[in-house]
Design an enzyme around this catalytic site. Structure first.
Site, PDB file in Angstrom:
ATOM      1  N   SER A 125       0.831  -1.194   0.000  1.00 17.95           N
ATOM      2  CA  SER A 125       0.000   0.000   0.000  1.00 17.95           C
ATOM      3  C   SER A 125       0.866   1.245   0.000  1.00 17.95           C
ATOM      4  CB  SER A 125      -0.863  -0.021   1.272  1.00 17.95           C
ATOM      5  OG  SER A 125      -1.440   1.230   1.493  1.00 17.95           O
ATOM      6  N   TYR A 150      -2.090  -1.685  10.897  1.00 18.25           N
ATOM      7  CA  TYR A 150      -2.349  -2.191   9.543  1.00 18.25           C
ATOM      8  C   TYR A 150      -1.194  -1.814   8.608  1.00 18.25           C
ATOM      9  CZ  TYR A 150      -3.720  -1.478   4.712  1.00 18.25           C
ATOM     10  OH  TYR A 150      -3.701  -1.432   3.347  1.00 18.25           O
ATOM     11  N   LYS A 154       1.987  -4.058   6.568  1.00 20.90           N
ATOM     12  CA  LYS A 154       2.338  -3.985   5.130  1.00 20.90           C
ATOM     13  C   LYS A 154       3.827  -3.691   4.984  1.00 20.90           C
ATOM     14  CE  LYS A 154      -1.625  -4.763   3.221  1.00 20.90           C
ATOM     15  NZ  LYS A 154      -1.824  -6.075   2.617  1.00 20.90           N
TER      16      LYS A 154
HETATM   17  C1  UD1 Z   1      -6.832   4.593   3.776  1.00 18.44           C
HETATM   18  C2  UD1 Z   1      -5.695   4.195   4.665  1.00 18.44           C
HETATM   19  C3  UD1 Z   1      -4.679   3.436   3.875  1.00 18.44           C
HETATM   20  C4  UD1 Z   1      -5.307   2.244   3.212  1.00 18.44           C
HETATM   21  C5  UD1 Z   1      -6.492   2.668   2.377  1.00 18.44           C
HETATM   22  C6  UD1 Z   1      -7.232   1.441   1.903  1.00 18.44           C
HETATM   23  C7  UD1 Z   1      -5.578   5.896   6.414  1.00 18.44           C
HETATM   24  C8  UD1 Z   1      -4.762   6.996   7.013  1.00 18.44           C
HETATM   25  N1  UD1 Z   1      -5.108   5.360   5.293  1.00 18.44           N
HETATM   26  O1  UD1 Z   1      -6.331   5.511   2.802  1.00 18.44           O
HETATM   27  O2  UD1 Z   1      -3.659   3.006   4.750  1.00 18.44           O
HETATM   28  O3  UD1 Z   1      -4.359   1.575   2.421  1.00 18.44           O
HETATM   29  O4  UD1 Z   1      -7.387   3.469   3.141  1.00 18.44           O
HETATM   30  O5  UD1 Z   1      -8.220   1.779   1.013  1.00 18.44           O
HETATM   31  O6  UD1 Z   1      -6.628   5.573   6.901  1.00 18.44           O
HETATM   32  N2  UD1 Z   1     -12.566  11.005   3.644  1.00 18.44           N
HETATM   33  C9  UD1 Z   1     -13.570  11.852   4.039  1.00 18.44           C
HETATM   34  N3  UD1 Z   1     -14.710  11.306   4.557  1.00 18.44           N
HETATM   35  C10 UD1 Z   1     -14.885   9.954   4.714  1.00 18.44           C
HETATM   36  C11 UD1 Z   1     -13.845   9.093   4.312  1.00 18.44           C
HETATM   37  C12 UD1 Z   1     -12.690   9.650   3.791  1.00 18.44           C
HETATM   38  O7  UD1 Z   1     -13.449  13.064   3.921  1.00 18.44           O
HETATM   39  O8  UD1 Z   1     -15.940   9.543   5.218  1.00 18.44           O
HETATM   40  C13 UD1 Z   1     -11.344  11.567   3.033  1.00 18.44           C
HETATM   41  C14 UD1 Z   1     -10.070  11.296   3.803  1.00 18.44           C
HETATM   42  O9  UD1 Z   1      -9.833  12.239   4.783  1.00 18.44           O
HETATM   43  C15 UD1 Z   1      -9.030  11.297   2.670  1.00 18.44           C
HETATM   44  C16 UD1 Z   1      -9.818  10.766   1.458  1.00 18.44           C
HETATM   45  O10 UD1 Z   1     -11.192  10.972   1.768  1.00 18.44           O
HETATM   46  O11 UD1 Z   1      -8.617  12.596   2.387  1.00 18.44           O
HETATM   47  C17 UD1 Z   1      -9.587   9.293   1.195  1.00 18.44           C
HETATM   48  O12 UD1 Z   1      -9.822   8.552   2.389  1.00 18.44           O
HETATM   49  P1  UD1 Z   1      -9.900   6.963   2.392  1.00 18.44           P
HETATM   50  O13 UD1 Z   1     -10.796   6.494   1.324  1.00 18.44           O
HETATM   51  O14 UD1 Z   1     -10.224   6.545   3.788  1.00 18.44           O
HETATM   52  O15 UD1 Z   1      -8.431   6.510   2.001  1.00 18.44           O
HETATM   53  P2  UD1 Z   1      -7.015   6.916   2.646  1.00 18.44           P
HETATM   54  O16 UD1 Z   1      -7.175   7.542   3.964  1.00 18.44           O
HETATM   55  O17 UD1 Z   1      -6.243   7.664   1.613  1.00 18.44           O
END
Ligand code: UD1
Length: 341
Positions: A125, A150, A154
């Site tokens: 990842s 997690y 990895k």
């Molecule tokens: C997350 C994990 C990463 C993992 C991946 C798997 C963290 C810090 N990282 O990535 O280790 O490999 O998922 O798919 O958790 N967001 C919102 N609202 C929400 C959900 C997300 O605003 O309800 C935003 C987050 O702040 C971020 C973006 O959307 O900026 C993407 O979030 P997400 O889909 O959870 O992925 P990552 O955090 O990048």
């Protein structure tokens, strides 16, 4: 025809990869403990491909059960997807995460070695980069400090595999560092099927769109990014799946150790994703701005050149297709694989 052991093949990325393996003329065999996945995904893959996929329900930590499968086939390679992957849960249950992800991989590697299958593709990842020194991220950037168990599993498993390949050059080890997979097979018959409240952005958006959740919470709009919301490299899961097939072809050339980013190279903000989803699908996604989520970073996107040059692979789908296909899957399957039967 080469037979491929696919661990975690009933999961989101695994199930999409089965289709691409089949298309490319490989024969996938799945092992999965089904604790976070559904056998229904395999049935759907069988419908899509028109082929039966051998499936074994087992936990990789059960060496005897795995050995029975190893003895039955002559595997050319293993694609190792199986593992626990919820970031928040891993902070609450570190032992479960370390035990599951590490032990299962150790047992798997022992079995692969014993049965002389020394080709492995590992699902890593972008999380292994921690807070990246710069974006776009190349594979040469040093790995960073992961903030959760997690991510640490990895990163540690990458080290284990690197040491293994270093000790025995017969191994071909490909570490694929995924950016943010979203989207679904264009049929809408397989897709991401999270348990409970989704942690990740796209499944949350689709559940708001389908009326299961009231509104999306956007975690912070004060980041140092063009619109203040977090920027990520979203990649269509079908493109990601094709990346695994490309990695298998590298093994045929005896690649030794190889590490690739699988991303598009494009960074999109949370608001870009919401707006594109609304535009492409003609459906509103109400949202509210919330505080930042602990552990999140401002921007994370790849430089995908290495995979392009060495594997001849690059992502074909854009954000519009990702949003279209995510919605198509959710709309056709409002309850995911829980068909109520
Ligand atoms: C997350 C994990 C990463 C993992 C991946 C798997 C963290 C810090 N990282 O990535 O280790 O490999 O998922 O798919 O958790 N967001 C919102 N609202 C929400 C959900 C997300 O605003 O309800 C935003 C987050 O702040 C971020 C973006 O959307 O900026 C993407 O979030 P997400 O889909 O959870 O992925 P990552 O955090 O990048």
């Amino acid at each position: 025809m080469k037979t491929i052991l696919v661990t975690g093949g009933a999961g989101y990325i695994g199930s999409h990869t089965l289709i691409e393996l089949d298309k490319a003329g490989y024969r996938p065999v799945v092992v999965d403990n089904l604790i976070n996945s559904s056998i229904e995904s395999i049935k759907r893959v069988e419908q899509i491909t028109g082929r039966q996929i051998p499936f074994y329900k087992l936990d990789l930590r059960d060496a005897a059960a795995l050995e029975c499968v190893m003895e039955k086939y002559n595997f050319y390679a293993c694609i190792h997807f199986a593992g626990l992957k919820a970031v928040g849960e891993s902070v609450q249950k570190p032992l479960e995460y370390y035990n599951n992800n590490m032990t299962s991989t150790f047992v798997l590697l022992e079995q692969l070695k014993k049965h002389n299958c020394k080709n492995i593709i590992f699902s890593s990842s972008a999380t292994v980069y921690g807070i990246p020194e710069e974006v776009p991220i190349t594979e040469e950037l040093p790995k960073g400090q992961c903030t959760n168990p997690y991510g640490k599993t990895k990163s540690m498993l990458e080290e284990v595999l690197i040491d293994l390949q270093n000790a025995d050059k017969e191994w071909n080890v490909v570490l694929l560092r995924y950016f943010n997979p979203i989207g679904a097979h264009p049929s809408g018959d397989i897709g991401e099927n999270p348990n409970g409240i989704p942690n990740n952005l796209m499944p949350y958006i689709t559940q708001v769109a389908v009326g299961k959740r009231e509104k999306l919470g956007i975690f912070g709009n004060d980041y140092d990014t063009p619109d203040g919301t977090g920027v990520r490299d979203y990649i269509h899961v079908v493109d990601l799946a094709r990346g695994h097939v490309a990695a298998l072809s590298a093994m045929e050339r005896n690649c030794g150790l190889a590490i690739y980013n699988l991303g598009t190279g494009c960074g999109y903000s949370v608001l870009d994703v919401v707006k594109t989803f609304e535009k492409v699908n003609g459906i509103a996604v109400p949202y509210t701005i919330m505080p930042r989520r602990a552990g999140d970073i401002a921007a994370c996107y790849s430089n995908p050149q290495k995979a392009k040059v060495e594997l001849g692979w690059s992502a074909e789908f854009g954000l519009e297709e990702m949003c279209r296909d995510s919605w198509n899957w959710q709309k056709k399957n409002p309850e995911g694989y829980n068909t109520g039967e």
